[in-house]
Design a protein around this motif. Sequence first.
Motif, PDB file in Angstrom:
ATOM      1  N   TYR A   7      86.481  -7.721  -1.555  1.00 19.26           N
ATOM      2  CA  TYR A   7      85.056  -7.867  -1.805  1.00 19.26           C
ATOM      3  C   TYR A   7      84.481  -6.595  -2.439  1.00 19.26           C
ATOM      4  O   TYR A   7      84.994  -5.496  -2.237  1.00 19.26           O
ATOM      5  N   LEU A   8      83.410  -6.776  -3.156  1.00 27.71           N
ATOM      6  CA  LEU A   8      82.636  -5.640  -3.635  1.00 27.71           C
ATOM      7  C   LEU A   8      81.171  -5.925  -3.301  1.00 27.71           C
ATOM      8  O   LEU A   8      80.551  -6.799  -3.917  1.00 27.71           O
ATOM      9  N   GLN A   9      80.674  -5.215  -2.299  1.00 23.30           N
ATOM     10  CA  GLN A   9      79.270  -5.340  -1.927  1.00 23.30           C
ATOM     11  C   GLN A   9      78.461  -4.398  -2.799  1.00 23.30           C
ATOM     12  O   GLN A   9      78.687  -3.187  -2.799  1.00 23.30           O
ATOM     13  N   MET A  10      77.533  -4.973  -3.545  1.00 27.83           N
ATOM     14  CA  MET A  10      76.714  -4.202  -4.484  1.00 27.83           C
ATOM     15  C   MET A  10      75.291  -4.135  -3.946  1.00 27.83           C
ATOM     16  O   MET A  10      74.560  -5.128  -3.981  1.00 27.83           O
ATOM     17  N   ASN A  11      74.909  -2.989  -3.444  1.00 28.27           N
ATOM     18  CA  ASN A  11      73.541  -2.785  -2.973  1.00 28.27           C
ATOM     19  C   ASN A  11      72.779  -1.913  -3.977  1.00 28.27           C
ATOM     20  O   ASN A  11      73.355  -1.045  -4.609  1.00 28.27           O
ATOM     21  N   SER A  12      71.502  -2.157  -4.065  1.00 33.71           N
ATOM     22  CA  SER A  12      70.647  -1.417  -5.002  1.00 33.71           C
ATOM     23  C   SER A  12      71.248  -1.341  -6.402  1.00 33.71           C
ATOM     24  O   SER A  12      71.358  -0.246  -6.985  1.00 33.71           O
ATOM     25  N   PRO A  13      71.650  -2.468  -6.951  1.00 32.57           N
ATOM     26  CA  PRO A  13      72.201  -2.418  -8.312  1.00 32.57           C
ATOM     27  C   PRO A  13      71.147  -1.983  -9.322  1.00 32.57           C
ATOM     28  O   PRO A  13      69.941  -2.148  -9.096  1.00 32.57           O
ATOM     29  N   LYS A  14      71.652  -1.420 -10.414  1.00 31.40           N
ATOM     30  CA  LYS A  14      70.779  -0.939 -11.480  1.00 31.40           C
ATOM     31  C   LYS A  14      71.106  -1.702 -12.773  1.00 31.40           C
ATOM     32  O   LYS A  14      72.223  -2.226 -12.911  1.00 31.40           O
ATOM     33  N   PRO A  15      70.208  -1.734 -13.711  1.00 32.16           N
ATOM     34  CA  PRO A  15      70.508  -2.424 -14.983  1.00 32.16           C
ATOM     35  C   PRO A  15      71.790  -1.917 -15.644  1.00 32.16           C
ATOM     36  O   PRO A  15      72.509  -2.708 -16.277  1.00 32.16           O
ATOM     37  N   GLU A  16      72.107  -0.658 -15.468  1.00 30.30           N
ATOM     38  CA  GLU A  16      73.340  -0.115 -16.070  1.00 30.30           C
ATOM     39  C   GLU A  16      74.605  -0.617 -15.384  1.00 30.30           C
ATOM     40  O   GLU A  16      75.714  -0.351 -15.851  1.00 30.30           O
TER      41      GLU A  16
END
Length: 124
Positions: free
Chosen positions: A80-89
């Motif tokens: 898994y890859l938990q992505m928190n607070s993703p950014k447009p980049e």
Amino acid sequence: QVQLVESGGGLVQAGGSLRLSCAASGRTFSRYGMGWFRQAPGKERKFVAAISWNGGTTQYVDSVKGRFTISRDNVKNMVYLQMNSPKPEDTAVYYCAATGTLRATPLSREYDYWGQGTQVTVSS
């Protein structure tokens, strides 16, 4: 042989959260280190995160440290890859990969198997 299938991609707002999943086939999943890479349009594929065969070691690219978490379940053959607070980049196609080195390696050349990728789009 290991076959990898990613899922969980989609559109997410900046500051939200998203979890990518990678399902692995085969009975030898626990013999592989696993990694996540990403490729933005017009750019090279780059390392994001990796985890060793037993989950004891993880590595991250500096730009995602503190925001993304890689984990694995060797019973379910999942990573898994938990992505928190993703950014447009962070917008890119995300690929799951398996390495027979067992290690959490950031080097794409050490990975033997790759998934087909899942698109992640982060809106501002």
